[in-house]
Design a protein around this motif. Structure first.
Motif, PDB file in Angstrom:
ATOM      1  N   LYS A  15       0.523  -1.722  -0.394  1.00 39.50           N
ATOM      2  CA  LYS A  15      -0.103   0.359   0.266  1.00 39.50           C
ATOM      3  C   LYS A  15       1.053   1.449  -0.333  1.00 39.50           C
ATOM      4  O   LYS A  15       1.638   1.285   1.227  1.00 39.50           O
ATOM      5  CB  LYS A  15      -0.832   0.193   1.065  1.00 39.50           C
ATOM      6  CG  LYS A  15      -2.116   1.189   1.685  1.00 39.50           C
ATOM      7  CD  LYS A  15      -2.088   1.153   2.738  1.00 39.50           C
ATOM      8  CE  LYS A  15      -2.602   2.391   2.850  1.00 39.50           C
ATOM      9  NZ  LYS A  15      -3.891   2.072   4.408  1.00 39.50           N
ATOM     10  N   TRP A 259     -10.216  -0.815  10.330  1.00 43.42           N
ATOM     11  CA  TRP A 259      -9.860   0.396  10.914  1.00 43.42           C
ATOM     12  C   TRP A 259     -11.321   0.740  12.319  1.00 43.42           C
ATOM     13  O   TRP A 259     -12.025   1.231  11.999  1.00 43.42           O
ATOM     14  CB  TRP A 259     -10.175   1.215   9.909  1.00 43.42           C
ATOM     15  CG  TRP A 259      -9.217   1.453   9.250  1.00 43.42           C
ATOM     16  CD1 TRP A 259      -9.056   1.620   7.553  1.00 43.42           C
ATOM     17  CD2 TRP A 259      -7.908   2.803   9.104  1.00 43.42           C
ATOM     18  NE1 TRP A 259      -8.378   1.837   6.980  1.00 43.42           N
ATOM     19  CE2 TRP A 259      -7.430   1.934   7.479  1.00 43.42           C
ATOM     20  CE3 TRP A 259      -7.295   2.169  10.455  1.00 43.42           C
ATOM     21  CZ2 TRP A 259      -6.258   3.158   7.751  1.00 43.42           C
ATOM     22  CZ3 TRP A 259      -5.962   3.006  10.193  1.00 43.42           C
ATOM     23  CH2 TRP A 259      -5.311   2.749   8.289  1.00 43.42           C
ATOM     24  N   ARG A 311       0.563  10.976   1.738  1.00 39.92           N
ATOM     25  CA  ARG A 311       1.340  11.190   1.066  1.00 39.92           C
ATOM     26  C   ARG A 311       1.964  12.821   1.155  1.00 39.92           C
ATOM     27  O   ARG A 311       0.923  14.515   0.513  1.00 39.92           O
ATOM     28  CB  ARG A 311       0.814  10.745  -0.584  1.00 39.92           C
ATOM     29  CG  ARG A 311       0.145   9.467  -0.527  1.00 39.92           C
ATOM     30  CD  ARG A 311       0.150   8.911  -2.130  1.00 39.92           C
ATOM     31  NE  ARG A 311      -1.492   9.721  -2.201  1.00 39.92           N
ATOM     32  CZ  ARG A 311      -0.885  10.721  -3.567  1.00 39.92           C
ATOM     33  NH1 ARG A 311       0.204  10.701  -4.036  1.00 39.92           N
ATOM     34  NH2 ARG A 311      -1.888  11.219  -3.713  1.00 39.92           N
ATOM     35  N   GLY A 339       4.364  12.075   7.059  1.00 40.61           N
ATOM     36  CA  GLY A 339       3.843  11.930   5.354  1.00 40.61           C
ATOM     37  C   GLY A 339       5.103  11.659   4.855  1.00 40.61           C
ATOM     38  O   GLY A 339       6.067  11.854   4.792  1.00 40.61           O
ATOM     39  N   THR A 340       4.390  11.384   3.722  1.00 44.39           N
ATOM     40  CA  THR A 340       5.538   9.923   2.868  1.00 44.39           C
ATOM     41  C   THR A 340       5.607  11.180   1.494  1.00 44.39           C
ATOM     42  O   THR A 340       4.878  11.858   1.011  1.00 44.39           O
ATOM     43  CB  THR A 340       4.798   9.030   1.887  1.00 44.39           C
ATOM     44  OG1 THR A 340       3.943   8.690   3.416  1.00 44.39           O
ATOM     45  CG2 THR A 340       5.571   7.991   2.307  1.00 44.39           C
ATOM     46  N   TYR A 369       6.951   6.020   5.319  1.00 46.05           N
ATOM     47  CA  TYR A 369       5.249   5.589   5.156  1.00 46.05           C
ATOM     48  C   TYR A 369       5.575   4.682   6.958  1.00 46.05           C
ATOM     49  O   TYR A 369       6.280   3.988   7.066  1.00 46.05           O
ATOM     50  CB  TYR A 369       5.341   4.659   4.355  1.00 46.05           C
ATOM     51  CG  TYR A 369       3.785   3.737   4.123  1.00 46.05           C
ATOM     52  CD1 TYR A 369       2.603   4.188   3.852  1.00 46.05           C
ATOM     53  CD2 TYR A 369       3.409   2.394   5.094  1.00 46.05           C
ATOM     54  CE1 TYR A 369       1.345   3.748   3.685  1.00 46.05           C
ATOM     55  CE2 TYR A 369       2.545   1.328   5.342  1.00 46.05           C
ATOM     56  CZ  TYR A 369       1.514   2.343   4.544  1.00 46.05           C
ATOM     57  OH  TYR A 369      -0.030   1.470   4.470  1.00 46.05           O
ATOM     58  N   TYR A 378      -4.580   8.663  14.435  1.00 42.92           N
ATOM     59  CA  TYR A 378      -5.427   8.315  14.207  1.00 42.92           C
ATOM     60  C   TYR A 378      -6.286   8.675  15.957  1.00 42.92           C
ATOM     61  O   TYR A 378      -6.992   9.087  16.121  1.00 42.92           O
ATOM     62  CB  TYR A 378      -6.141   7.601  13.701  1.00 42.92           C
ATOM     63  CG  TYR A 378      -5.906   7.932  12.150  1.00 42.92           C
ATOM     64  CD1 TYR A 378      -5.934   9.390  11.463  1.00 42.92           C
ATOM     65  CD2 TYR A 378      -5.193   6.500  11.467  1.00 42.92           C
ATOM     66  CE1 TYR A 378      -6.282   9.355  10.413  1.00 42.92           C
ATOM     67  CE2 TYR A 378      -5.296   6.576   9.931  1.00 42.92           C
ATOM     68  CZ  TYR A 378      -5.541   8.170   9.417  1.00 42.92           C
ATOM     69  OH  TYR A 378      -4.862   8.223   7.903  1.00 42.92           O
ATOM     70  N   ILE A 399     -11.151   7.308   8.487  1.00 40.52           N
ATOM     71  CA  ILE A 399     -10.998   6.824   9.050  1.00 40.52           C
ATOM     72  C   ILE A 399     -10.774   7.899  10.492  1.00 40.52           C
ATOM     73  O   ILE A 399     -11.058   7.579  11.619  1.00 40.52           O
ATOM     74  CB  ILE A 399      -9.508   6.926   8.398  1.00 40.52           C
ATOM     75  CG1 ILE A 399      -9.366   5.740   7.368  1.00 40.52           C
ATOM     76  CG2 ILE A 399      -9.444   5.400  10.120  1.00 40.52           C
ATOM     77  CD1 ILE A 399      -7.802   5.905   7.312  1.00 40.52           C
TER      78      ILE A 399
HETATM   79  P1  ADP Z   1      -3.973   9.266  -1.675  1.00 36.91           P
HETATM   80  O1  ADP Z   1      -4.637   8.134  -1.897  1.00 36.91           O
HETATM   81  O2  ADP Z   1      -4.059  10.424  -1.914  1.00 36.91           O
HETATM   82  O3  ADP Z   1      -2.565   8.826  -0.800  1.00 36.91           O
HETATM   83  P2  ADP Z   1      -6.420   8.828   0.617  1.00 36.91           P
HETATM   84  O4  ADP Z   1      -7.073   9.430   1.625  1.00 36.91           O
HETATM   85  O5  ADP Z   1      -7.801   8.270  -0.202  1.00 36.91           O
HETATM   86  O6  ADP Z   1      -5.401   9.792   0.048  1.00 36.91           O
HETATM   87  O7  ADP Z   1      -5.726   7.255   1.786  1.00 36.91           O
HETATM   88  C1  ADP Z   1      -4.425   8.092   2.379  1.00 36.91           C
HETATM   89  C2  ADP Z   1      -4.769   6.649   3.180  1.00 36.91           C
HETATM   90  O8  ADP Z   1      -2.978   6.066   3.261  1.00 36.91           O
HETATM   91  C3  ADP Z   1      -4.709   6.572   4.731  1.00 36.91           C
HETATM   92  O9  ADP Z   1      -5.055   5.010   4.731  1.00 36.91           O
HETATM   93  C4  ADP Z   1      -3.602   6.811   4.834  1.00 36.91           C
HETATM   94  O10 ADP Z   1      -4.020   6.414   6.621  1.00 36.91           O
HETATM   95  C5  ADP Z   1      -2.660   5.984   4.361  1.00 36.91           C
HETATM   96  N1  ADP Z   1      -1.031   7.004   4.563  1.00 36.91           N
HETATM   97  C6  ADP Z   1      -0.989   8.086   3.735  1.00 36.91           C
HETATM   98  N2  ADP Z   1       0.365   8.729   4.145  1.00 36.91           N
HETATM   99  C7  ADP Z   1       0.160   7.745   5.449  1.00 36.91           C
HETATM  100  C8  ADP Z   1       2.384   7.389   5.790  1.00 36.91           C
HETATM  101  N3  ADP Z   1       3.546   8.459   5.790  1.00 36.91           N
HETATM  102  N4  ADP Z   1       1.985   6.268   6.712  1.00 36.91           N
HETATM  103  C9  ADP Z   1       0.687   5.821   6.885  1.00 36.91           C
HETATM  104  N5  ADP Z   1      -0.549   5.640   6.240  1.00 36.91           N
HETATM  105  C10 ADP Z   1      -0.692   6.392   5.708  1.00 36.91           C
END
Ligand code: ADP
Length: 496
Positions: A15, A259, A311, A339-340, A369, A378, A399
């Motif tokens: 993911k 979740w 991200r 933030g990745t 990540y 959260y 979430i």
């Molecule tokens: P996108 O698909 O544009 O990245 P979404 O809000 O639809 O944004 O989904 C983001 C998902 O990725 C969520 O489940 C969020 O918890 C997870 N996520 C995003 N960045 C990170 C991170 N740095 N570490 C862990 N989970 C992350």
């Protein structure tokens, strides 16, 4: 119904963002409805094999396609989390899926068009006949033209091909020669009614190909479906308007089993996500925050805790995120920024910001990540900031609501369909579950943060209304999955 998703992500084993969550959530929900669901996924070397059950070889040596000489793939099958997986492991000299990450390689385009072709080759050779082939973004959208132009006449039988658009910004534009690498004759596809890019006619556009060749298109929220017919369509809006009769927005859900703060293994103190137990939830969140504060070396404090889980890319409004950090800290709050980082300029800016706050005990930055930290964030936070410039659906707000964290969002795309402002008189009180602002400006964000502080400290009634409304809504995949199922049936029934 036999439904096959060809996808590049699947939560939690592979993911990056919401795409992975969607494949997991929709797949599991459809399987629960009794449908036969399979996900075809690249066998990334980052996939933890311990999480794969019944891993076995399906086809030892599947040629990539007829005229590709020596290069072969091993096709594996496995079960994960109630879903059936088909994993494509290419024995390609470039080690396409042995890169230690999913995206962000220079040859991403070649990696994923190779995967798309291998997925169809597998379906052909295994004699499978899906009712629905569901593709996702440009990343696997090439399967639509591949099927109609090549594989159908080779004998592959698929009733209908559907592409889900998760993000219009990424379209997979490339030089035609790239497609020759997987045995295609690009000249026949470089046409206005096929894959030719709308801006640069000498280039291909894979998302456009998916739009043209698919029997139906979905996107991940009703508001985003409207927005991308205009300028948020990055040039493909007019084509979507032309194809409006085969295009629909269906709001994503979240996997509420995964979740679930009542069973979440990452949490120190589990709690019910239930409006009847808000007081207990508030206490449990404090315990989680205490534990997390120790873990990430911030001071445990009673001030409101703000967070961002994202991200870190331009889409997510980095300027506003940065402002949110500075403003909420200035007002006496605390902050966790998870933030990745993918884009160099954004990365540099945020590394500099984290340096500025290096000795500040009220903020924590993490630029990788981190699944565990996401869950703990959260569960510990009071507010989450989501100031995205555009947001196809967005999952972090849903979430957060389930974990009792109040979203502060730019009213756009899926955020507009899910978050309703506590102070908006024209919205029924029982729907109001957060803070929204109409324009993505620093002032609008500050105004919402001001209100969040005010209600947190002095207006318990409003705070409780927001929390309870957030907790009572069912964000599970069930109703969205039923909409997909209904759509699949309709599309199959059409022009048979
Ligand atoms: P996108 O698909 O544009 O990245 P979404 O809000 O639809 O944004 O989904 C983001 C998902 O990725 C969520 O489940 C969020 O918890 C997870 N996520 C995003 N960045 C990170 C991170 N740095 N570490 C862990 N989970 C992350």
């Amino acid at each position: 119904m036999y439904i096959v998703h060809v996808a590049t992500e699947l939560a939690p084993i592979a993911k990056v963002g919401g795409l992975g969550d969607m494949i997991q959530g929709l797949g599991k929900a459809l399987a629960k409805e009794g449908e036969q669901v399979e996900v075809i996924l690249p066998f990334y070397n980052t996939i933890d094999k311990k999480k794969l059950k019944n891993l076995k070889v399906e086809i030892e040596k599947l040629p990539s396609f007829e005229n590709m000489g020596e290069c072969q793939n091993t096709i594996w099958s496995a079960d994960v989390d109630g879903l059936k997986l088909i994993l494509v492991e290419p024995h390609h000299e470039k080690g396409y899926f042995n890169r230690g990450k999913i995206y962000g390689e220079e040859d991403d385009l070649l990696r994923f068009i190779y995967f798309s072709r291998a997925a169809l080759e597998y379906l052909l050779k295994s004699g499978k006949e899906p009712d629905i082939l569901n593709l996702h973004d440009w990343l696997t959208g090439l399967c639509a033209p591949l099927y109609k132009e090549i594989y159908q006449s080779l004998g592959l039988k698929i009733k209908k091909v559907i592409t889900t658009i998760h993000n219009m910004q990424y379209q997979g534009q490339c030089a035609p020669e790239k497609l020759a690498a997987i045995g295609l004759h690009p000249e026949s596809l470089l046409k206005k009614d096929k894959l030719q890019d709308h801006k640069k006619p000498e280039r291909m556009n894979l998302l456009k190909g998916a739009i043209v060749y698919s029997d139906f298109l979905t996107t991940v929220s009703p508001s985003y479906a409207e927005e991308i017919k205009g300028e948020k369509g990055y040039g493909l809006g007019p084509l979507l308007i032309e194809n409006a009769s085969k295009f629909k927005g269906i709001l994503n859900g979240i996997d509420t089993e995964y979740w679930n703060p009542a069973t979440d293994l990452f949490l120190t103190e589990k709690y019910m996500s239930d409006p009847s137990y808000v007081e207990e939830m508030i206490e449990a969140k404090k315990a989680n925050r205490k534990h997390l504060s120790k873990l990430i070396h911030i001071e445990y404090d009673k001030a409101p805790l703000f967070s961002v889980v994202t991200r870190l890319v331009k889409q997510k409004g980095p300027e506003l995120i940065k402002h949110g950090v500075e403003y909420s800290l200035k007002k006496g709050g605390q902050f966790i920024l998870l933030g990745t980082s993918f884009e160099d300029d954004v990365r540099t800016e945020f590394f500099a910001l984290s340096e500025e706050y290096r000795d500040n005990p009220h903020i924590h930055f993490h630029f990788e990540y981190d699944e565990a930290l996401a869950h703990q964030t959260y569960a510990s936070s009071d507010f989450i900031l989501i100031p995205s410039l555009f947001e196809p659906c967005g999952l972090t707000q849903m979430i957060s609501l389930r974990y009792g964290t109040i979203p502060i969002v730019h009213k756009v795309g899926g955020l507009k369909d899910t978050i309703f402002d506590i102070d908006h008189e024209d919205i029924p009180v029982e729907k109001r579950n957060g803070y929204t602002f109409d324009f993505p400006s620093k002032d609008s964000l500050s105004w919402s943060i001001d209100r969040a502080f005010e209600h947190f400290k002095h207006d318990t009634k409003k705070k409780m209304t927001i929390l309870k409304n957030g907790l009572k809504h069912d964000w599970s995949w069930k109703s969205s999955a039923l909409s997909y199922l209904e759509l699949y049936h309709l599309v199959i029934a059409k022009s048979r």
